[in-house]
Design an enzyme around this catalytic site. Sequence first.
Site, PDB file in Angstrom:
ATOM      1  N   GLU A   1       2.582 -36.073  42.884  1.00 43.74           N
ATOM      2  CA  GLU A   1       3.992 -36.482  42.835  1.00 43.74           C
ATOM      3  C   GLU A   1       4.126 -37.992  43.098  1.00 43.74           C
ATOM      4  O   GLU A   1       4.847 -38.696  42.401  1.00 43.74           O
ATOM      5  CB  GLU A   1       4.791 -35.693  43.879  1.00 43.74           C
TER       6      GLU A   1
ATOM      7  N   THR B   1      12.267 -30.442  52.508  1.00 44.94           N
ATOM      8  CA  THR B   1      13.001 -31.215  53.516  1.00 44.94           C
ATOM      9  C   THR B   1      14.125 -30.399  54.162  1.00 44.94           C
ATOM     10  O   THR B   1      14.835 -29.663  53.486  1.00 44.94           O
ATOM     11  CB  THR B   1      13.589 -32.496  52.869  1.00 44.94           C
TER      12      THR B   1
ATOM     13  N   THR C   1      11.184 -36.224  58.080  1.00 44.41           N
ATOM     14  CA  THR C   1       9.831 -36.398  57.556  1.00 44.41           C
ATOM     15  C   THR C   1       8.813 -35.562  58.320  1.00 44.41           C
ATOM     16  O   THR C   1       7.716 -35.321  57.836  1.00 44.41           O
ATOM     17  CB  THR C   1       9.428 -37.885  57.630  1.00 44.41           C
TER      18      THR C   1
HETATM   19  C1  LIG Z   1      17.823 -38.284  45.993  1.00 40.79           C
HETATM   20  C2  LIG Z   1      16.823 -37.565  46.837  1.00 40.79           C
HETATM   21  C3  LIG Z   1      16.077 -36.538  46.272  1.00 40.79           C
HETATM   22  C4  LIG Z   1      15.186 -35.800  47.080  1.00 40.79           C
HETATM   23  N1  LIG Z   1      14.539 -34.702  46.534  1.00 40.79           N
HETATM   24  C5  LIG Z   1      13.851 -33.876  47.367  1.00 40.79           C
HETATM   25  C6  LIG Z   1      13.334 -32.627  46.873  1.00 40.79           C
HETATM   26  O1  LIG Z   1      13.490 -32.283  45.707  1.00 40.79           O
HETATM   27  N2  LIG Z   1      12.690 -31.809  47.748  1.00 40.79           N
HETATM   28  C7  LIG Z   1      12.514 -32.141  49.065  1.00 40.79           C
HETATM   29  O2  LIG Z   1      11.934 -31.347  49.802  1.00 40.79           O
HETATM   30  N3  LIG Z   1      12.989 -33.328  49.554  1.00 40.79           N
HETATM   31  C8  LIG Z   1      13.652 -34.192  48.730  1.00 40.79           C
HETATM   32  N4  LIG Z   1      14.156 -35.376  49.217  1.00 40.79           N
HETATM   33  C9  LIG Z   1      13.939 -35.719  50.619  1.00 40.79           C
HETATM   34  C10 LIG Z   1      13.031 -36.936  50.802  1.00 40.79           C
HETATM   35  O3  LIG Z   1      11.689 -36.566  50.598  1.00 40.79           O
HETATM   36  C11 LIG Z   1      13.306 -37.484  52.207  1.00 40.79           C
HETATM   37  O4  LIG Z   1      14.633 -38.012  52.220  1.00 40.79           O
HETATM   38  C12 LIG Z   1      12.323 -38.554  52.591  1.00 40.79           C
HETATM   39  O5  LIG Z   1      11.011 -38.030  52.725  1.00 40.79           O
HETATM   40  C13 LIG Z   1      12.730 -39.202  53.930  1.00 40.79           C
HETATM   41  O6  LIG Z   1      12.982 -38.208  54.878  1.00 40.79           O
HETATM   42  P1  LIG Z   1      14.361 -38.174  55.692  1.00 40.79           P
HETATM   43  O7  LIG Z   1      15.468 -38.441  54.743  1.00 40.79           O
HETATM   44  O8  LIG Z   1      14.413 -36.924  56.444  1.00 40.79           O
HETATM   45  O9  LIG Z   1      14.245 -39.418  56.648  1.00 40.79           O
HETATM   46  P2  LIG Z   1      13.826 -39.414  58.202  1.00 40.79           P
HETATM   47  O10 LIG Z   1      12.553 -38.678  58.396  1.00 40.79           O
HETATM   48  O11 LIG Z   1      15.009 -39.017  58.989  1.00 40.79           O
HETATM   49  O12 LIG Z   1      13.547 -40.967  58.407  1.00 40.79           O
HETATM   50  C14 LIG Z   1      14.593 -41.946  58.374  1.00 40.79           C
HETATM   51  C15 LIG Z   1      13.965 -43.327  58.393  1.00 40.79           C
HETATM   52  O13 LIG Z   1      13.203 -43.489  59.594  1.00 40.79           O
HETATM   53  C16 LIG Z   1      11.861 -43.831  59.284  1.00 40.79           C
HETATM   54  N5  LIG Z   1      10.960 -43.151  60.216  1.00 40.79           N
HETATM   55  C17 LIG Z   1      10.998 -41.860  60.620  1.00 40.79           C
HETATM   56  N6  LIG Z   1      10.010 -41.614  61.486  1.00 40.79           N
HETATM   57  C18 LIG Z   1       9.330 -42.767  61.654  1.00 40.79           C
HETATM   58  C19 LIG Z   1       8.187 -43.170  62.415  1.00 40.79           C
HETATM   59  N7  LIG Z   1       7.536 -42.296  63.194  1.00 40.79           N
HETATM   60  N8  LIG Z   1       7.750 -44.445  62.321  1.00 40.79           N
HETATM   61  C20 LIG Z   1       8.394 -45.336  61.531  1.00 40.79           C
HETATM   62  N9  LIG Z   1       9.470 -45.025  60.789  1.00 40.79           N
HETATM   63  C21 LIG Z   1       9.933 -43.761  60.838  1.00 40.79           C
HETATM   64  C22 LIG Z   1      11.609 -43.363  57.856  1.00 40.79           C
HETATM   65  O14 LIG Z   1      10.625 -44.173  57.234  1.00 40.79           O
HETATM   66  C23 LIG Z   1      13.002 -43.547  57.229  1.00 40.79           C
HETATM   67  O15 LIG Z   1      13.127 -44.850  56.713  1.00 40.79           O
HETATM   68  C24 LIG Z   1      15.003 -36.158  48.429  1.00 40.79           C
HETATM   69  C25 LIG Z   1      15.721 -37.222  48.978  1.00 40.79           C
HETATM   70  C26 LIG Z   1      16.629 -37.912  48.208  1.00 40.79           C
HETATM   71  C27 LIG Z   1      17.438 -39.014  48.846  1.00 40.79           C
END
Ligand SMILES: Cc1cc2nc3c(=O)[nH]c(=O)nc-3n(C[C@H](O)[C@H](O)[C@H](O)COP(=O)(O)OP(=O)(O)OC[C@H]3O[C@@H](n4cnc5c(N)ncnc54)[C@H](O)[C@@H]3O)c2cc1C
Length: 386
Positions: A244, A124, A130
Amino acid sequence: MIETQESYPEIRDSVRRLCIQFPGEYWQALDRERTYPSAFVRALTEAKFLSVLIPEAFGGFGLGLGAATAILEEIHRSGCNGGACHAQMYTMGTLLKHGSEAQKQHYLPKVASGELRLQAFGVTEPDAGTDTTRIRTFARRSGDNYIVSGQKIWISRAEHSDLMVLLCRTTPRAACAKPSDGMTVLLVDMRDAVGNGLTIRPIRTMLNHASTELFFDDLVVPTANLIGEEGKGFRYILSGMNAERILIAAECIGDGRFFIDRATAYAKDRNVFGRAIGENQGVQFPIARAHVQLCAAAGMVDRAAHLFDAGLDGGTEANMAKMLASEASWYAADMCVQTHGGFGFAEEYDIERKFRETRLYQVAPISTNLILSHVATHALGLPKSF
Ligand SMILES: Cc1cc2nc3c(=O)[nH]c(=O)nc-3n(C[C@H](O)[C@H](O)[C@H](O)COP(=O)(O)OP(=O)(O)OC[C@H]3O[C@@H](n4cnc5c(N)ncnc54)[C@H](O)[C@@H]3O)c2cc1C
């Protein structure tokens, strides 16, 4: 405790006996200071629970995902949290499936014994979210090395890992035939990297999850640490994500059972208006509903694990299992707080901690909307929205 037909009863029993040594007070103290559960992770490592998925030829138990889900479910049902080390179980899958024989021989026995911690997974990025194809951390080839620059966010356990599976770009997105091309997986040796081009900054969050932000400033990674072929990393990472999701779903099932166990016991014990609160259907029904939802979700987790272990395509089932289990555990968490009234907020009851912990799983490792999008387009053939 609510009786269920259990898989792997001996493994579950051993996990429960180990977890008894790490009661609520242990987790409460760590949670207050946001410190890593080193003693718990050491005990799990010594008991070899973290090496169940590694083939026997490399020193592991060579068991399937079904056994791993049983372990994580029991950890969570016991009130403990596997988040500190669950990735030691499955991150090695990228190496096992796509690494060279020499890499596997070199690393996997040490991961199996716990001598090496391979439990950081760097995907990430702050600006990509995402949409993984928009990551910008770049690895430039220079002789026998890659020179890595960029930034990652939310990387769990980076401070407690010797190795990290890192996804970076080796070709800019605009220069690729497909957005998912041009990404590459490198195995980063954190012991050499920190202070030599890699800076780790902890992020304080609502739960004790060892979250960090990573900054790469011309970090040198030998080309010998390339996993598989350059440019094909996205596919390698995707194949590990199903495992995972199934394992995280198992943790949700464990959390849900923890909440239901606690709520059931409390509802029988707590007397208000001259009778047990559990005699009131207004208290009983949410507990029963949580149980119904959790059993349904557990069935999907078992099915997803079975498909994975059989080598069948179960990507949709892995996603559905994670979504159902994370929603069931969250419903159970809310129900458990309500059943406990004011005591649901008291630190010493562990419910507020577990409530915070289980909320994570509707966001990470993949958020619910993205799962729904996958099901809509892959399982139902609806048009893609992005
Ligand atoms: C405690 C914690 C541990 C983590 N550990 C890891 C790790 O070890 N390694 C790693 O790589 N990542 C890690 N992550 C990252 C995690 O995988 C991401 O936070 C998660 O996949 C969501 O991505 P984002 O935070 O970038 O949200 P965003 O992509 O910014 O999305 C924000 C919101 O908008 C929604 N959204 C976005 N696009 C769309 C769409 N097209 N249609 C509908 N809804 C949408 C999403 O569902 C979400 O609810 C961790 C996160 C946390 C909080």
